[in-house]
Design a protein around this motif. Structure first.
Motif, PDB file in Angstrom:
ATOM      1  N   VAL A 213       0.849  -1.198   0.000  1.00  0.00           N
ATOM      2  CA  VAL A 213       0.000   0.000   0.000  1.00  0.00           C
ATOM      3  C   VAL A 213       0.890   1.256   0.000  1.00  0.00           C
ATOM      4  O   VAL A 213       1.900   1.314   0.697  1.00  0.00           O
ATOM      5  CB  VAL A 213      -0.929   0.001   1.225  1.00  0.00           C
ATOM      6  CG1 VAL A 213      -1.749   1.296   1.283  1.00  0.00           C
ATOM      7  CG2 VAL A 213      -1.841  -1.216   1.203  1.00  0.00           C
ATOM      8  N   ASP A 243      -4.086  -4.311   9.423  1.00  0.00           N
ATOM      9  CA  ASP A 243      -3.345  -3.446   8.509  1.00  0.00           C
ATOM     10  C   ASP A 243      -3.744  -3.729   7.060  1.00  0.00           C
ATOM     11  O   ASP A 243      -3.999  -4.869   6.680  1.00  0.00           O
ATOM     12  CB  ASP A 243      -1.834  -3.665   8.689  1.00  0.00           C
ATOM     13  CG  ASP A 243      -1.009  -2.644   7.941  1.00  0.00           C
ATOM     14  OD1 ASP A 243      -0.814  -2.810   6.715  1.00  0.00           O
ATOM     15  OD2 ASP A 243      -0.548  -1.666   8.567  1.00  0.00           O
ATOM     16  N   GLU A 244      -3.736  -2.655   6.246  1.00  0.00           N
ATOM     17  CA  GLU A 244      -4.106  -2.794   4.829  1.00  0.00           C
ATOM     18  C   GLU A 244      -3.224  -3.787   4.069  1.00  0.00           C
ATOM     19  O   GLU A 244      -3.657  -4.375   3.081  1.00  0.00           O
ATOM     20  CB  GLU A 244      -3.999  -1.437   4.127  1.00  0.00           C
ATOM     21  CG  GLU A 244      -4.947  -0.368   4.584  1.00  0.00           C
ATOM     22  CD  GLU A 244      -4.621   0.954   3.909  1.00  0.00           C
ATOM     23  OE1 GLU A 244      -5.254   1.272   2.887  1.00  0.00           O
ATOM     24  OE2 GLU A 244      -3.717   1.654   4.407  1.00  0.00           O
TER      25      GLU A 244
END
Length: 349
Positions: A213, A243-244
């Motif tokens: 990301v 978390d992304e």
């Protein structure tokens, strides 16, 4: 496709792994304020420290736009106590600093009349995101003339940060980047593989899916998974399930576990932590310990003032027992959306 064109592979050339011996590292001195808006002055101490470490074991060739920029660079390098006998300036003008992507891919063939050659890929600033890029696109030609070595020009878009090789015939990349329609929309996956095989001198192509990301390159492999020797990769993982990056990085590990090298052997996989998310001006930055650079005598690793800095350095030191692993603060540098690997391009001996 015109297969009668003589490619580097047909001439016996290959693209060496980064951990093989270097003659030099090539850089383009940072000068584009829009790449580090409001922060460009703060990046030079870390950048100069990076160069100082490089000069301990190899030449450093730096593209600068003019004498004023050269003088500015010289001041910072002298302050960092770089070995100036190892530094060579070239007044080759650039638009930006990301030499990994606009620089040449140096090839070698021990038996050829010209032992070294280079590939001049086309460069469009990651899908036309940051014009202008005309000066950057010319850098490989300047370097080829300086070195007086043959040049192969396949005529397609490719960036050095999008591929990773083990030097023995395997190349790793990501679908998110190389299959993105903002690069080579006229080429199929198999056609892109043809170019990778013929111009990097490899047989075995391994495809991961997405990058991390915040990466504006559409998923470069050099923030994700790196070869540390011919059969071992380090790959970043995220422990925080909220978390992304968590799911994508987990999937990448699962893909790596199924992959095989050119020998048919499975990969050795070493997991590298991620730093906690760095947010600046509401933007997630692509902070990754995988963006290290393997120099002749050291491995230079971006650090992020994070609790995982020491853990990442320790893991990488175990992967490189014959080099010193050095962390260099990348807190300000990462605002440019890249770090030491993105900024550098190795030239083999």
């Amino acid at each position: 496709m015109k297969t009668e064109v003589k490619t580097p592979k047909a001439f016996g050339y290959r693209f060496p792994a980064e951990f093989e011996p270097h003659l030099a590292t090539w850089l383009s001195w940072p000068h584009k304020e829009a790449s580090w808006p409001g922060k460009i002055d703060s990046i030079f101490p870390a950048y100069a420290e990076f160069i100082q470490l490089l000069t301990e074991g190899e030449e450093v060739h730096i593209n600068v736009g003019n004498q004023t920029m050269e003088n500015f660079a010289l001041k910072h390098l002298e302050q960092a106590k770089a070995d100036m006998d190892q530094v060579f300036f070239h007044q080759f003008s650039t638009n930006d600093a990301w030499c990994r992507d606009h620089g040449p891919a140096f090839l070698v063939n021990e038996q050829a009349e010209h032992r070294k050659a280079l590939v001049k890929w086309n460069y469009n600033a990651w899908g036309g995101k940051y014009p202008p890029f005309d000066l950057d696109n010319e850098i490989p030609y300047h370097i080829a003339r300086y070195r007086n070595i043959p040049t192969f020009s396949p005529g397609i878009i490719m960036e050095g940060g999008s591929i990773e090789v083990n030097g023995k015939g395997t190349l790793m990349t990501t679908e998110a980047c190389l299959l993105n329609p903002n690069r080579n929309p006229h080429l199929s996956k198999s056609e892109i593989e043809f170019y990778l095989q013929e111009y990097y001198g490899v047989e075995n192509i391994l495809w991961l899916k997405d990058g991390i990301v915040g990466d504006d390159t559409d998923g470069h492999i050099d923030d994700l998974t790196r070869f540390v020797n011919a059969d071992t990769v380090v790959t970043v993982v995220e422990d925080d399930s909220s978390d992304e990056n968590y799911e994508e990085l987990k999937e990448n590990v699962e893909l790596l576990e199924k992959m095989t090298l050119e020998t048919g052997k499975s990969l050795n996989i070493v997991e590298l932590p991620m730093p906690k998310a760095i947010i600046f001006e509401d933007m997630r930055l692509p902070a990754s310990y995988a963006n290290f650079y393997i120099a002749n005598t050291s491995v230079i690793v971006p650090t992020f003032r994070d609790r995982n800095d020491d853990k990442a350095l320790s893991i990488l030191q175990s992967c490189f027992p014959d080099r010193k692993v050095v962390g260099v603060d990348s807190w300000d540098l990462i605002w440019g959306l890249g770090s030491f690997h993105c900024l550098s391009q190795q030239e083999p001996v």
